[in-house]
Enzyme design. Structure first.
Site, PDB file in Angstrom:
ATOM      1  N   ALA A 109       7.266   7.594 -12.654  1.00 34.67           N
ATOM      2  CA  ALA A 109       5.689   7.445 -12.750  1.00 34.67           C
ATOM      3  C   ALA A 109       5.385   8.680 -13.629  1.00 34.67           C
ATOM      4  O   ALA A 109       5.509   9.710 -13.386  1.00 34.67           O
ATOM      5  CB  ALA A 109       4.996   7.763 -11.368  1.00 34.67           C
ATOM      6  N   GLY A 160      -0.064  15.918 -11.036  1.00 31.14           N
ATOM      7  CA  GLY A 160       0.930  15.004 -10.687  1.00 31.14           C
ATOM      8  C   GLY A 160       0.575  13.920  -9.975  1.00 31.14           C
ATOM      9  O   GLY A 160      -0.493  13.332 -10.006  1.00 31.14           O
ATOM     10  N   ASN A 161       1.370  13.115  -9.502  1.00 31.41           N
ATOM     11  CA  ASN A 161       1.461  11.816  -8.675  1.00 31.41           C
ATOM     12  C   ASN A 161       1.911  11.777  -7.463  1.00 31.41           C
ATOM     13  O   ASN A 161       2.883  12.686  -7.288  1.00 31.41           O
ATOM     14  CB  ASN A 161       1.381  10.553  -9.837  1.00 31.41           C
ATOM     15  CG  ASN A 161       2.704  10.674 -10.218  1.00 31.41           C
ATOM     16  OD1 ASN A 161       3.975  10.319  -9.398  1.00 31.41           O
ATOM     17  ND2 ASN A 161       3.088  10.890 -11.216  1.00 31.41           N
ATOM     18  N   ARG A 162       1.925  10.670  -6.669  1.00 31.71           N
ATOM     19  CA  ARG A 162       2.556  10.606  -5.534  1.00 31.71           C
ATOM     20  C   ARG A 162       3.976   9.902  -5.438  1.00 31.71           C
ATOM     21  O   ARG A 162       4.396   9.645  -4.320  1.00 31.71           O
ATOM     22  CB  ARG A 162       1.434   9.784  -4.622  1.00 31.71           C
ATOM     23  CG  ARG A 162       0.273  10.726  -4.411  1.00 31.71           C
ATOM     24  CD  ARG A 162      -0.434   9.722  -3.471  1.00 31.71           C
ATOM     25  NE  ARG A 162      -0.286   9.215  -2.130  1.00 31.71           N
ATOM     26  CZ  ARG A 162      -0.331   8.025  -1.577  1.00 31.71           C
ATOM     27  NH1 ARG A 162      -1.163   7.250  -2.234  1.00 31.71           N
ATOM     28  NH2 ARG A 162       0.261   7.651  -0.584  1.00 31.71           N
ATOM     29  N   SER A 163       4.363   9.762  -6.532  1.00 40.22           N
ATOM     30  CA  SER A 163       5.698   8.882  -6.381  1.00 40.22           C
ATOM     31  C   SER A 163       6.733   9.680  -5.876  1.00 40.22           C
ATOM     32  O   SER A 163       6.878  10.969  -6.076  1.00 40.22           O
ATOM     33  CB  SER A 163       6.340   8.631  -7.828  1.00 40.22           C
ATOM     34  OG  SER A 163       7.463   8.105  -7.904  1.00 40.22           O
TER      35      SER A 163
END
Ligand code: C5P
Length: 395
Positions: A271, A205-208
């Site tokens: 994102a 995943g990502n930090r958005s």
């Protein structure tokens, strides 16, 4: 939200301290603008301490910051509590001989007023005509309540209780405007970050956090749009919006392409993962089976923004986001220009991200590029105010 609380000169000013306090405790940025008479009831240090910002009633303070209009332009909501008969009259006539007057005239944010005065003044035809004018203009009037007044008298004119004012103001800030510049428009916004599963319990995943996208959705609702928010791994209250929850890029792609078929404006603020695991394990991946190293093979995800741009109907506007870690502004702009050419969308919102920037913060700073690569807007401040500046361009 960035909230301006205007305080007019009435004894109920002491109760407005609680209004400011409740907004601050709820996490809002509050700027208090008292009138000169309000400061005779409650002093400047109280407003500064309780709002945690500088306070002045003087039009000629902070002139270099163009404060007389700056506060109004950047406000997401303005609340006047108490609103005296005199202040209501000034508002009805658009008078701007003090900081509160200029702030209100320079703003297109929802305006909520909480009248407070003696019953005779409230019932006076002049006051009633002024209040009717304000209501016609879509200004929200909270109260007054019927009850004990400052003297021995009682009747209509008592300022509503602070929590009622706060509640009504927050509702006004999120209620759609029939006359907004996006009235009747269908807007689709994606927000959050996609997750690509590796196995039943893990994902890439990502930090958005999705905050900028959610603020865009809320701002579009306030401006009268019918909004579908495609929320990737976010929990969002559905106040006035249709929320579709998705998790993976494939789910987001399906939801976005379908919703876009009937949309006037599509904003891809999510994102989206560029790659996903080539194989998703049915069972949890075990380290005793894998040993000391685990190699993941990833495959490219479809570029949804590019697909939306290709499928765009005439009159539809498609907007992308670009979050870059590049620190040099010129190099960042060059990346943005290359990206908008590659994606084929109408506008690109460019912002810098890093370990400590962009994600999860309440503030943002963006540059908006048009399809030709020109800068059409620059905005910084709360994510809510940045959302409104972006929508100013798109509307
Ligand atoms: O290529 P990049 O990820 O930097 O582009 C960001 C923009 O493209 C964002 O608007 C994002 O929502 C969108 N995007 C997409 N599909 C992808 C990757 C990004 O729509 N697979």
């Amino acid at each position: 939200m960035r909230i301006v609380v205007g305080v007019a000169g009435g004894i109920a000013a002491y109760k407005a301290v609680q209004v400011v306090r409740e907004f601050v405790l709820a996490g809002h940025e509050v700027h208090v603008v008292p009138t000169a008479s309000a400061l005779r009831f409650v002093g400047l240090p109280t407003w500064e301490a309780i709002s945690r910002h500088d306070v002045t009633d003087d039009l000629f303070d902070h002139v270099a910051e163009v404060r007389h209009v700056g506060l109004g332009q950047s406000a997401d909501l303005i609340v006047v509590a108490p609103a005296t008969a005199h202040t209501l009259a000034k508002l009805a006539h658009g008078l701007s001989d003090d900081l509160l007057g200029t702030t209100i005239l320079a703003s297109d944010a929802p305006l909520v007023v909480a009248p407070a005065m003696h019953t005779e003044m409230w019932r006076n035809p002049a006051t009633q005509a002024n209040v009717a004018t304000l209501r016609e203009r879509g200004i929200h009037v909270v109260g007054p309540a019927d009850g004990r007044l400052t003297g021995r008298d009682s009747g209509p004119g008592r300022m509503s209780e602070p929590h009622e004012i706060v509640e009504a103001a927050l509702a006004a800030a999120s209620s759609p405007s029939a006359s907004g510049d996006l009235a009747g428009r269908r807007v689709v916004i994606t927000a959050g970050g996609t997750r690509e599963p590796l196995d039943p319990v893990r994902f890439i995943g990502n930090r958005s956090t999705g905050r900028q996208g959610v603020e865009l959705a809320r701002a579009a609702v306030r401006r009268g749009a019918e909004v579908t928010l495609i929320a990737a791994n976010l929990e969002v209250a559905a106040d006035g919006l249709t929320v579709q929850n998705v998790s993976t890029t494939a789910e987001l792609q399906e939801a976005a392409l379908l919703a876009a078929e009937t949309a006037d404006l599509v904003i891809m603020a999510a994102a989206v993962a560029d790659y996903r695991p080539a194989v998703v394990a049915d069972e949890k991946i075990k380290k005793d089976v894998q040993g000391d190293e685990l190699a993941l093979r990833l495959v490219r995800n479809p570029d949804i923004l590019h697909e939306l741009s290709i499928a765009r109907r005439s009159g539809q506007v498609v907007v992308g986001f670009a979050a870059e870690t590049e620190t040099d502004p010129d190099a960042q702009l060059a990346l943005g220009r290359a990206k908008i050419a590659r994606k084929g969308c109408d506008y690109l919102v460019l912002n810098r991200v890093g370990w400590h920037e962009g994600f999860a913060s309440a503030e943002n700073a963006v540059v908006v590029l048009s399809a030709s690569g020109d800068i059409v807007a620059e905005a910084s401040g709360s994510k809510a105010s940045v959302a409104d500046r972006i929508l100013d361009v798109l509307a």
